[in-house]
Design a protein around this motif. Structure first.
Motif, PDB file in Angstrom:
ATOM      1  N   ILE A  94       0.837  -1.203   0.000  1.00 24.21           N
ATOM      2  CA  ILE A  94       0.000   0.000   0.000  1.00 24.21           C
ATOM      3  C   ILE A  94       0.868   1.248   0.000  1.00 24.21           C
ATOM      4  O   ILE A  94       0.614   2.209  -0.748  1.00 24.21           O
ATOM      5  CB  ILE A  94      -0.948   0.010   1.217  1.00 24.21           C
ATOM      6  CG1 ILE A  94      -1.862  -1.234   1.190  1.00 24.21           C
ATOM      7  CG2 ILE A  94      -1.766   1.279   1.240  1.00 24.21           C
ATOM      8  CD1 ILE A  94      -2.748  -1.314  -0.023  1.00 24.21           C
ATOM      9  N   LEU A  95       1.913   1.256   0.827  1.00 25.87           N
ATOM     10  CA  LEU A  95       2.807   2.411   0.870  1.00 25.87           C
ATOM     11  C   LEU A  95       3.523   2.597  -0.461  1.00 25.87           C
ATOM     12  O   LEU A  95       3.654   3.723  -0.959  1.00 25.87           O
ATOM     13  CB  LEU A  95       3.820   2.221   1.999  1.00 25.87           C
ATOM     14  CG  LEU A  95       4.818   3.369   2.218  1.00 25.87           C
ATOM     15  CD1 LEU A  95       4.076   4.645   2.567  1.00 25.87           C
ATOM     16  CD2 LEU A  95       5.807   3.004   3.326  1.00 25.87           C
ATOM     17  N   ALA A  96       3.968   1.478  -1.070  1.00 27.22           N
ATOM     18  CA  ALA A  96       4.664   1.568  -2.355  1.00 27.22           C
ATOM     19  C   ALA A  96       3.742   2.096  -3.446  1.00 27.22           C
ATOM     20  O   ALA A  96       4.136   2.953  -4.253  1.00 27.22           O
ATOM     21  CB  ALA A  96       5.216   0.194  -2.740  1.00 27.22           C
ATOM     22  N   ILE A  97       2.509   1.612  -3.482  1.00 30.16           N
ATOM     23  CA  ILE A  97       1.550   2.077  -4.494  1.00 30.16           C
ATOM     24  C   ILE A  97       1.250   3.563  -4.296  1.00 30.16           C
ATOM     25  O   ILE A  97       1.150   4.330  -5.264  1.00 30.16           O
ATOM     26  CB  ILE A  97       0.264   1.237  -4.424  1.00 30.16           C
ATOM     27  CG1 ILE A  97       0.539  -0.191  -4.923  1.00 30.16           C
ATOM     28  CG2 ILE A  97      -0.856   1.876  -5.238  1.00 30.16           C
ATOM     29  CD1 ILE A  97      -0.634  -1.129  -4.745  1.00 30.16           C
ATOM     30  N   THR A  98       1.128   3.988  -3.049  1.00 32.07           N
ATOM     31  CA  THR A  98       0.810   5.389  -2.769  1.00 32.07           C
ATOM     32  C   THR A  98       1.925   6.315  -3.253  1.00 32.07           C
ATOM     33  O   THR A  98       1.672   7.342  -3.900  1.00 32.07           O
ATOM     34  CB  THR A  98       0.587   5.590  -1.260  1.00 32.07           C
ATOM     35  OG1 THR A  98      -0.462   4.728  -0.826  1.00 32.07           O
ATOM     36  CG2 THR A  98       0.230   7.030  -0.957  1.00 32.07           C
ATOM     37  N   ILE A  99       3.168   5.944  -2.957  1.00 31.70           N
ATOM     38  CA  ILE A  99       4.295   6.809  -3.330  1.00 31.70           C
ATOM     39  C   ILE A  99       4.524   6.774  -4.834  1.00 31.70           C
ATOM     40  O   ILE A  99       4.691   7.818  -5.479  1.00 31.70           O
ATOM     41  CB  ILE A  99       5.561   6.382  -2.576  1.00 31.70           C
ATOM     42  CG1 ILE A  99       5.360   6.576  -1.070  1.00 31.70           C
ATOM     43  CG2 ILE A  99       6.770   7.190  -3.048  1.00 31.70           C
ATOM     44  CD1 ILE A  99       6.514   6.076  -0.224  1.00 31.70           C
ATOM     45  N   LEU A 100       4.527   5.579  -5.425  1.00 24.56           N
ATOM     46  CA  LEU A 100       4.793   5.470  -6.856  1.00 24.56           C
ATOM     47  C   LEU A 100       3.645   6.015  -7.695  1.00 24.56           C
ATOM     48  O   LEU A 100       3.842   6.386  -8.857  1.00 24.56           O
ATOM     49  CB  LEU A 100       5.058   4.006  -7.226  1.00 24.56           C
ATOM     50  CG  LEU A 100       6.355   3.403  -6.671  1.00 24.56           C
ATOM     51  CD1 LEU A 100       6.425   1.914  -6.984  1.00 24.56           C
ATOM     52  CD2 LEU A 100       7.574   4.116  -7.243  1.00 24.56           C
ATOM     53  N   GLY A 101       2.445   6.065  -7.115  1.00 23.50           N
ATOM     54  CA  GLY A 101       1.309   6.594  -7.857  1.00 23.50           C
ATOM     55  C   GLY A 101       1.388   8.089  -8.093  1.00 23.50           C
ATOM     56  O   GLY A 101       0.747   8.607  -9.019  1.00 23.50           O
ATOM     57  N   VAL A 102       2.162   8.803  -7.278  1.00 25.98           N
ATOM     58  CA  VAL A 102       2.284  10.260  -7.435  1.00 25.98           C
ATOM     59  C   VAL A 102       3.659  10.671  -7.940  1.00 25.98           C
ATOM     60  O   VAL A 102       3.979  11.853  -7.996  1.00 25.98           O
ATOM     61  CB  VAL A 102       1.991  10.971  -6.096  1.00 25.98           C
ATOM     62  CG1 VAL A 102       0.561  10.719  -5.662  1.00 25.98           C
ATOM     63  CG2 VAL A 102       2.968  10.514  -5.015  1.00 25.98           C
TER      64      VAL A 102
END
Length: 304
Positions: free
Chosen positions: A151-159
């Motif tokens: 979840i943290l990886a998706i959040t950071i890489l998504g922006v």
């Protein structure tokens, strides 16, 4: 001849004079599973590093007339030039899988090294210094553990723009807390041993004791088990690629290849199967090595 003259002292066993780390490695090497995993892993590593560089074909060049060629001996249009067939744009699947394997191994290995350095460094520091340092670092660790890594990886890489360094940093920052906890627990135990007290009486500082004496005793057993985390990071890299947050096209990665081939599963199953097989073989080899090292560590520390 007296009785005393006939008594001889037995030589000390060689295993007893070896360091703990050497004994763990020797015990692991004696296991067939470790040797198989190591040889398969080295073969995949060399193939991913060498074959794409010496091949005359390109993994990204589109050749529409060669699209959907099946693997060797399957179907009517297979070609010796494409052992694993081609994809929907005529690109060679073997080269694409090897390049995807190269990036997957790179991200997995470098990420685990960073996780090990950051997590163990903070954990050793917290366990040895104690007091408010320990409290602050452990509370940060607790907060980080409350957020799932993916979840943290998706959040950071998504922006942000997903690149190889960005993916490595994000996964490393997401995975260090577990290592910090393990290292901190070992450091607290080591801090109370007699040799540490003796070194402090002799005037050695905390940093000298930590880096020269405690760390060599604490870190190698953790490092042996960390081999298993390489496989875990490779899986996370494939998941991010499947979601479109990994390595960006036209550079191939396992996740992006599988994601793009979902619509061709019936008529061109090899496009999705080939990267899956490569990933499964690589993960199996790493798990064989990691499991053997963990068994060897438990055997040595258990006195067996």
């Amino acid at each position: 001849m007296t009785l005393a003259s006939t008594v001889t002292i037995a030589p000390e066993p060689a295993a007893a004079t070896q360091s703990v780390n050497r004994r763990i490695l020797s015990a692991a090497w004696g296991m067939t599973s470790f040797r198989i995993g190591l040889f398969v892993f080295l073969a995949l590593l060399l193939a991913s590093a060498i074959v794409p560089e010496i091949s005359s074909m390109s993994a990204t060049k589109m050749v529409v007339k060669d699209k959907f060629l099946p693997p060797l001996f399957l179907g009517d249009k297979w070609s010796w030039g494409h052992p694993l067939g081609t994809d929907q744009l005529g690109r060679d699947m073997l080269l694409r899988c090897l390049i995807g394997l190269r990036y997957s191994l790179l991200i997995g290995i470098v990420t685990v090294l960073l996780i090990f350095i950051i997590g163990c460094g903070l954990g050793l520091f917290a366990g040895f210094k104690g007091k408010w340092w320990d409290t602050i670092i452990m509370r940060i660790t607790d907060a980080q553990l409350s957020i799932p890594m993916i979840i943290l990886a998706i959040t950071i890489l998504g922006v942000s723009r997903p690149t190889v360094p960005t993916i490595i940093i994000v996964l490393a920052l997401s995975g260090w807390p577990l290592y910090a906890r393990v290292a901190r627990s070992a450091a607290v135990t080591e801090r109370g041993l007699e040799y540490v007290r003796g070194l402090r009486v002799l005037g050695a500082g905390d940093w000298r004791i930590l880096l020269l004496f405690a760390a060599p005793n604490i870190l190698p057993p953790i490092a042996f088990v960390a081999v298993l985390d390489v496989a875990r990071m490779m899986i996370f890299e494939a998941i991010l690629g499947f979601l479109g947050l990994g390595i960006q096209p036209p550079t191939p990665s396992f996740g992006s290849i599988i994601a793009d081939s979902r619509k061709y599963l019936i008529n061109a199953w090899w496009i999705a199967t080939s990267p899956g097989v490569f990933l499964a073989v690589a993960l199996t080899s790493i798990n064989l090595m990691g499991a053997a090292l963990e068994k060897a560590r438990n055997r040595v520390y258990g006195g067996l």
